[in-house]
Structures are given as structure tokens and as C-alpha cells.
Design an enzyme around this catalytic site. Structure first.
Site, mmCIF file in Angstrom:
data_model
loop_
_atom_site.group_PDB
_atom_site.id
_atom_site.type_symbol
_atom_site.label_atom_id
_atom_site.label_comp_id
_atom_site.label_asym_id
_atom_site.label_seq_id
_atom_site.Cartn_x
_atom_site.Cartn_y
_atom_site.Cartn_z
ATOM 1 N N TRP A 104 -5.121 -2.861 -6.362
ATOM 2 C CA TRP A 104 -5.687 -1.534 -6.056
ATOM 3 C C TRP A 104 -7.181 -1.498 -6.303
ATOM 4 O O TRP A 104 -7.931 -0.876 -5.551
ATOM 5 C CB TRP A 104 -4.941 -0.441 -6.826
ATOM 6 C CG TRP A 104 -3.499 -0.425 -6.440
ATOM 7 C CD1 TRP A 104 -2.432 -0.777 -7.219
ATOM 8 C CD2 TRP A 104 -2.942 -0.095 -5.151
ATOM 9 N NE1 TRP A 104 -1.263 -0.670 -6.498
ATOM 10 C CE2 TRP A 104 -1.541 -0.260 -5.238
ATOM 11 C CE3 TRP A 104 -3.495 0.329 -3.931
ATOM 12 C CZ2 TRP A 104 -0.690 -0.020 -4.152
ATOM 13 C CZ3 TRP A 104 -2.649 0.571 -2.859
ATOM 14 C CH2 TRP A 104 -1.265 0.392 -2.978
ATOM 15 N N ASP A 173 -9.344 5.108 -11.332
ATOM 16 C CA ASP A 173 -8.072 5.288 -10.630
ATOM 17 C C ASP A 173 -6.979 5.321 -11.699
ATOM 18 O O ASP A 173 -6.658 4.291 -12.298
ATOM 19 C CB ASP A 173 -7.860 4.118 -9.658
ATOM 20 C CG ASP A 173 -6.521 4.199 -8.935
ATOM 21 O OD1 ASP A 173 -5.750 5.146 -9.194
ATOM 22 O OD2 ASP A 173 -6.261 3.308 -8.094
ATOM 23 N N LYS A 197 3.650 9.148 -9.046
ATOM 24 C CA LYS A 197 4.217 8.312 -10.108
ATOM 25 C C LYS A 197 4.502 9.160 -11.345
ATOM 26 O O LYS A 197 5.636 9.296 -11.767
ATOM 27 C CB LYS A 197 3.291 7.160 -10.436
ATOM 28 C CG LYS A 197 3.116 6.240 -9.238
ATOM 29 C CD LYS A 197 1.861 5.420 -9.316
ATOM 30 C CE LYS A 197 1.460 4.861 -7.983
ATOM 31 N NZ LYS A 197 2.472 4.018 -7.341
#
Ligand SMILES: Cc1ncc(COP(=O)(O)O)c(C=O)c1O
Length: 362
Positions: A104, A173, A197
Site C-alpha cells: 500500500w 494511511d 476494516k
């Protein structure tokens, strides 16, 4: 009829607290006496205003955010943030530092490069297949921000402590560990998380931005890709993802009222992760892939002695009511995601199953 639910270890979209799902179900046809479903009401109504304002207030309380932060709800997922961040904050002649800790963060780097922005990758753990978090990083004093990924969902690593960036704001992030523990928000210029999530369903990205960062957005950035557009209109410039924001609000209510806040949540998360890591460390059959000081408390990645056993493990676990244990397709192996809504009892059931499987196959 009682639903037949499994212990859900999915990496995202992932488990939501059962009480939240039940509350959605109960109020689905008539939201707060409106005679309409939450999926049918206007985003300009008082009903929805109450929802979004409550979600903002709860986010601020849970994360202990001062008045100098805006809480925003965007679409496009965390992946769109990868593009928006350089677009909004990297004007000509300015540069930013990025740390590459896996898939990511590599994608975030790529999105800055595509735009031809000036960035420096100041540290990377690519040399050891991203199994650790780099330490003693030298940041550039002229960077306008440092970009980090707090938890690496695929590689199973996480920052135990954020680095000292000498006053340069961190942009982070936090998709896979937001609200899993308290943070010191003052270190951050912005942090963001795809909700799917730890805080809700897919469809909304939670963005927290420090007010002074808004003044940096170049005029050339299109309206829908500018943070100041969302900040000026309480995320209601256009139609927001109403249902996802509503669900996120209920998850935050659960965190505050049932769990008792982020300190309590963090203690539970530490307990769950310790159950699994301690069990694996005590033997040789299961091997955690991340280096011990860099282990994620949210995504526990591990291997078995061979791929055939891994396949059997994942299949038999599901037959025993334990789902979502397959590792990401790019790395293989197994992964148990222990997000907030995954109970201690679910992790205990997983460890029990792992013991049985090892006895039969080891
Ligand atoms: C750490 C992290 N960042 C970004 C993403 C991408 O999120 P989205 O699908 O919301 O774009 C994910 C998805 O799993 C993730 O785990």
C-alpha cells in the site's frame, strides 16, 4: 431466525460488531421515526445531519482531536487518498518523504510519481520482503510531509511507535489500524482510513486533516479532489455515502459506549494478538512472517510447513466456522485479521483449532 455466523478473520471488508448489524436491521425500514430507511432519506435532511454530526463528534472524542482538526468523509477509498495527497500538498518546488513498507505504501509512492511530483523514498524494507519496519530514518528537513502506512495489512507489520520527524507533519494511511489504539494526533497533518476494516463498511474513507494543511491546496486542483471542498461543507458538497457513514457512526458508538474507548480497545487488541503470536512462538509448526519488533496487532501473517498444508488448514478452518484465513494473493500463506470487532473468544477458538490441526498434521 438466528443467523448462522462464522468467526470472521477477513482482511477487509471485515467483521463488524454484531450489535451494530442488529441495530441496522432493527431500524432499517423506519429510521428514527422518519418512515423511511436510512438508504432513502435526503442527505440534506435533519435526520442525516444528526448522523454525520454525531460521527464527527465521536471521531473527535475517540481520537482526542482538538478544534484544529477537520473530520471528513470521502469516497474513492484509501486508494484515492494516494493521489489526492500529492495533488493537494505538493506544489511546485516542494518535496515530501515517503517510507515504503509494502504494497500500500508502494502504491502511494507510485501515485505521487505518476503526477511527476518531487518525492524521496527515505527508507524501505523491500530488502527483506517487507517483513520489518525501518528504524533510525533520516528525514529531510525541507519535506512538506512524511508519508507512512501505520499498519501493513498484507505484510503483517506495523509501527509500534511513530518516528520523530523533527516537526515535519506525518501523513498516514491508517486504513487497517485506525481506532485500534489511541494516537497522538498532533504529530499528523492528515491521516486517513478506508472504513471497511475497523470502522464500518466499504464506501467511505475517513480523513482527519489539520486545519493549517487546508491553506496549501493549489488553485489548479479540481473541486472534488480538494480537501477544502469537503471541509467547507461538512463533507456535504455532494451526496455522501450516507449508509456507510451511518454504519460508521454506529461502530463508533459501540466503541465509546460498549468497549469504553480506545485505551480499552487497545488492551483487547494486545490480548488477541498475544494469544496468537505467543502460541505460534512456542512451537515450530506455525511461523509468523513479520520480525518480532515489527509485528502487526491487526493482521497476523503466518506460514505452515508447506503450501499443501496451508490449503488444508484454510479449508478445514472454514468447515469449523473460522473464515477469512487465506493470505493475500500476492504473498500466499495465511493471515488472521484481528480487527476491533473480532472477539477474544474468536481468537481463542482459532488457537484451539490450530492446536488440533497441528496434532493431526504435524
Ligand atoms: C493499508 C491499506 N491502505 C490502503 C488500502 C486500499 O484501500 P481501498 O480499497 O479503500 O482503496 C488497503 C486495503 O486493503 C489497506 O489495507
Amino acid at each position: 431466525m438466528k443467523a448462522n455466523r462464522i468467526c470472521n478473520f477477513n482482511p477487509g471488508p471485515a467483521a463488524l460488531p454484531l450489535v451494530v448489524l442488529e441495530e441496522i436491521q432493527e431500524n432499517f425500514l423506519d429510521f428514527n421515526g422518519s418512515g423511511m430507511s436510512i438508504t432513502e432519506i435526503s442527505h440534506r435532511s435533519k435526520h442525516f445531519d444528526d448522523v454525520i454530526n454525531d460521527a464527527v463528534a465521536r471521531t473527535k472524542r475517540l481520537l482526542d482531536l482538538g478544534d484544529n482538526f477537520h473530520v471528513l468523509f470521502l469516497q474513492g477509498g484509501a486508494s484515492m487518498q494516494f493521489a489526492m495527497i500529492p495533488m493537494n500538498f505538493l506544489a511546485e518546488n516542494s518535496t515530501a518523504d515517503y517510507v515504503d513498507t509494502g504494497t500500500w505504501s508502494s502504491k502511494a509512492i507510485r501515485e505521487a510519481e505518476i503526477q511527476g511530483k518531487s518525492i524521496k523514498v527515505v527508507a524501505s524494507s523491500a530488502d527483506k520482503n517487507y517483513s520489518y519496519i525501518p528504524q533510525n530514518i533520516k528525514f529531510n528537513a525541507d519535506a512538506v510531509f512524511v508519508h507512512l502506512t501505520s499498519n501493513n495489512t498484507i505484510k503483517g507489520t506495523g509501527w509500534a511507535k511513530f518516528p520523530d520527524t523533527q516537526g515535519v507533519p506525518i501523513i498516514c494511511d491508517m486504513s487497517s489500524d485506525i481506532m485500534s489504539k489511541p494516537i497522538d494526533a498532533q504529530k499528523f497533518g492528515l491521516f486517513y482510513a478506508g472504513a471497511q476494516k475497523n470502522v464500518g463498511p466499504a464506501g467511505v474513507c475517513l480523513v482527519v486533516i489539520r486545519r493549517d494543511m487546508l491553506g496549501r491546496v493549489p488553485d489548479s486542483v479540481p473541486t472534488m479532489l480538494r480537501y477544502d471542498t469537503y471541509a467547507a461543507k461538512n463533507s456535504l458538497y455532494n451526496t455522501p455515502p450516507c449508509f456507510a457513514i451511518y454504519t460508521l457512526d454506529l461502530v463508533l458508538k459501540w466503541l465509546e459506549d460498549t468497549v469504553g474507548g480506545l485505551e480499552q480497545m487497545a488492551a483487547l487488541n494486545r490480548k488477541k494478538a498475544a494469544l496468537l503470536y505467543d502460541f505460534m512462538d512456542a512451537g515450530t509448526f506455525y511461523r509468523a512472517t513479520a520480525e518480532p519488533d515489527s509485528r502487526s496487532l491487526m493482521n497476523v501473517t503466518f506460514r505452515l510447513p508447506d503450501e499443501n498444508l496451508e490449503q488444508q488448514f484454510i479449508q478445514q478452518a472454514l468447515q469449523n466456522g473460522l473464515g477469512g484465513l487465506k493470505g493475500h494473493r500476492s504473498v500466499g500463506g495465511c493471515r488472521a485479521s484481528l480487527y476491533n470487532a473480532v472477539s477474544v473468544e474468536a481468537v481463542e477458538s482459532l488457537v484451539d483449532f490450530m492446536k488440533t490441526f497441528e496434532r493431526k498434521s504435524g
